[in-house]
Design a protein around this motif. Structure first.
Motif, short mmCIF file in Angstrom:
data_model
loop_
_atom_site.label_atom_id
_atom_site.label_comp_id
_atom_site.label_asym_id
_atom_site.label_seq_id
_atom_site.Cartn_x
_atom_site.Cartn_y
_atom_site.Cartn_z
N SER A 86 0.79 -1.16 -0.02
CA SER A 86 0.06 -0.01 0.07
C SER A 86 0.83 1.33 0.01
CB SER A 86 -0.78 -0.05 1.22
OG SER A 86 -0.12 -0.02 2.64
N ILE A 87 2.40 1.05 0.16
CA ILE A 87 3.04 2.15 -0.03
C ILE A 87 3.63 2.30 -1.42
CG2 ILE A 87 5.18 3.68 0.77
CD1 ILE A 87 5.01 1.80 3.46
N PHE A 96 3.47 -12.46 1.56
CA PHE A 96 2.99 -11.62 2.41
C PHE A 96 1.96 -10.60 2.09
CE2 PHE A 96 7.03 -12.76 4.12
CZ PHE A 96 7.09 -12.95 5.57
N PRO A 97 0.79 -11.23 1.47
CA PRO A 97 -0.22 -10.31 0.70
C PRO A 97 -1.11 -9.60 1.81
CG PRO A 97 -0.92 -12.44 0.62
CD PRO A 97 0.72 -12.80 1.25
N ARG A 98 -1.36 -10.06 3.12
CA ARG A 98 -1.98 -9.21 3.97
C ARG A 98 -1.06 -8.08 4.35
NH1 ARG A 98 -6.53 -12.67 6.37
NH2 ARG A 98 -6.53 -14.44 5.29
N LEU A 99 0.14 -8.59 4.81
CA LEU A 99 0.95 -7.52 5.52
C LEU A 99 1.03 -6.31 4.23
CD1 LEU A 99 3.52 -9.19 7.79
CD2 LEU A 99 1.52 -7.73 8.44
N LEU A 102 -1.20 -3.84 4.22
CA LEU A 102 -1.25 -3.01 5.55
C LEU A 102 -0.19 -2.44 5.72
CD1 LEU A 102 -2.72 -5.63 8.16
CD2 LEU A 102 -3.77 -3.79 7.24
N ALA A 103 0.76 -2.10 4.86
CA ALA A 103 2.16 -1.47 4.92
C ALA A 103 2.03 0.01 5.41
CB ALA A 103 2.75 -1.58 3.34
N MET A 402 4.42 5.64 10.97
CA MET A 402 4.26 4.52 10.17
C MET A 402 4.07 4.69 8.71
SD MET A 402 4.12 1.50 12.34
CE MET A 402 5.61 2.60 13.14
N GLY A 403 3.92 3.54 8.04
CA GLY A 403 3.76 4.02 6.59
C GLY A 403 5.11 4.38 6.02
N GLN A 404 6.15 3.79 6.12
CA GLN A 404 7.55 4.21 5.95
C GLN A 404 8.60 2.92 5.58
OE1 GLN A 404 9.98 6.72 8.07
NE2 GLN A 404 8.90 6.25 10.06
N VAL A 405 9.49 3.13 4.76
CA VAL A 405 10.69 2.29 4.83
C VAL A 405 11.92 3.22 5.34
CG1 VAL A 405 12.48 1.00 3.31
CG2 VAL A 405 9.85 0.56 3.01
#
Length: 467
Positions: A86-87, A96-99, A102-103, A402-405
């Motif tokens: 999602s990012i 990891f489709p669910r994670l 929720l990224a 959240m929402g970051q690398v």
């Protein structure tokens, strides 16, 4: 031991209360008030935050988890492919489709290194944590038990906490319950360990008369009324009264997953994902994979319940499963990620969704990592070997950004592309999340070596609000 029997002679035994060596993770009959006094000293230094440390024992691959490197040659790139998250522009490994969906509620660190490729239990117990479980550092400040609820503040959860048939915790690579030099009273409480402390968690009723939940609740109410009417509780000192009220009041309920709705239990339960016969028996670690699948989701659900009840630090780990050499002991990366990655995706995504739906994302922080990563290149058997120069790290919740690398790795996912983030940075992030560092340094009686760890390194940049 706390034994409760109905006081009504018509029901048989007259003994209704015996309070002896009550041991809720270090809660002796005199320690509840002591813990309250200790916690009072640190009140202004302790934040309303709990930490769950999900330790991926055995060393997960950075490439097949959260840094797939699909532009690298075959043999380096993820053996499970990649999935868009999602990012924008960020992908995860194919299990990891669910994670991935929720990224935006996760922070992924791609420049984390643990320093060596040894099988041990760093960073949960290592030199940077004073050779104690990180939760023991927390317990040393706040006390072994929550001053109001009495629940242990530091708990370690292994598969046997939720699956009776699971193997005992793996201890050959280190002691998850170590308190280092901080004192045995700061060790994590281990439900399911069947030791004296675990026995002391049990309410011992006449089970022949407690054949359903309504009758159990009725008996507890009867005990309360019997005690009040007889005045027998007046014969106990104040601490014993607190112990009685604490146990009957529901500390044990926090450890009882049946208190959750069937829907929530199904949502977390990883056991249906793979049957034991679906896991190849040729691997010596076959039972480790089985324990992982059958327990992981319920362990995370139990951890959430404990944090809601006042526990400040929970270690969660399944038996040694994230080794993936493709040898006589372990599956290779592609097969192994079905056994490990798929349950992790299911359980951790359920936890993240639940955390945010309940509004707990500013109250509970979860950290997930192992003791090392895996070699950039897949070996000739289809596995990856030990690698200390880069390891995956995931964080969610905690009121963090959240929402970051954070950070980047080299093209082969072999090492950080820039400044590495190391274990001291992670430990600092955890300690800054649960403590007001400036206030804590003013609290009397905190060991000097502990306060030194508070400033030994900077927290991971960009995670904590305002940094």
């Amino acid at each position: 031991m706390l034994s409760l029997w109905d006081h009504d002679a018509r029901l048989g035994r007259r003994e209704f209360l015996r309070v002896g060596g009550l041991g809720l993770g270090g809660l002796q009959l005199t320690s509840l008030l002591q813990g309250r006094a200790q916690a009072a000293e640190a009140t202004h230094a302790v934040k309303d935050m709990s930490v769950i440390f999900l330790f991926l024992h055995g060393g997960p691959s950075q490439t097949e988890t959260f840094d797939p490197k699909m532009t690298a040659p075959v043999g380096i790139q993820s053996a499970t492919g990649e999935l868009q998250t999602s990012i924008p522009g960020v992908t995860f490994g194919g299990t990891f489709p669910r994670l991935a969906h929720l990224a935006d509620k996760l922070a992924i660190v791609r420049s984390f290194q643990t320093g060596d490729g040894n099988h041990d239990i760093k960073p949960i117990v290592c030199r940077q944590t004073l050779n104690a479980n990180i939760g023991s550092l927390y317990a040393r400040v706040v006390g072994a038990n929550h001053p109001q609820s009495g629940i242990p503040t530091n708990v370690a959860l292994f598969p046997k906490a939720v699956v009776d048939a699971a193997q005992p915790a793996t201890t050959s690579f280190g002691d998850f319950t170590s308190a280092g030099t901080l004192g045995g009273g700061n060790r994590p409480f281990v439900p399911g360990a069947q030791g004296e402390a675990q026995e002391n968690m049990r309410l011992q009723f006449d089970r022949t008369r407690l054949d359903d939940r309504r009758l159990l609740l009725s008996r507890i109410d009867t005990i309360r009324r019997s005690v009040d009417q007889s005045g027998a509780i007046n014969g106990l000192d104040r601490v014993q009264q607190q112990a009685f009220d604490t146990i009957v009041g529901g500390v044990a309920d926090a450890f009882d997953l049946s208190k959750e709705s069937p829907e929530t239990i199904r949502r977390y339960d990883t056991a249906p994902l793979l049957k034991p016969e679906d896991i190849d028996h040729k691997w010596n670690n076959h039972q480790n994979y089985v324990d992982n699948v059958q327990s992981l989701g319920k362990l995370l659900l139990l951890a959430r319940r404990l944090c809601e009840s006042g526990c400040g630090f929970v270690t969660v780990t399944t038996n040694f499963v994230w080794d993936m050499h493709s040898d006589v002991n372990n599956a290779g990366v592609e097969e192994g990620m079905r056994y490990m990655g798929m349950p992790l995706d299911y359980a951790l995504s359920a936890f993240v969704e639940d955390l945010y739906e309940r509004g707990l994302d500013k109250k509970i922080m979860l950290v997930a990592c192992g003791e090392m990563g895996r070699t950039p290149r897949i070996n000739s058997n289809g596995g990856r070997d030990h690698w200390g120069s880069l390891a995956p790290l995931l964080i969610t919740g905690g009121g963090l950004n959240m929402g970051q690398v954070i950070g980047n790795s080299t093209r082969d996912a072999g090492e950080p592309a820039g400044n590495p983030l190391r274990i001291p940075n992670l430990v600092s992030t955890i300690l800054h999340s649960v403590f007001d560092i400036g206030q804590l340094r003013l609290v009397p009686g905190i060991p000097r070596e502990l306060t030194q760890q508070l400033v030994a390194a900077e927290p991971i940049p960009g995670l904590i609000q305002g940094t």
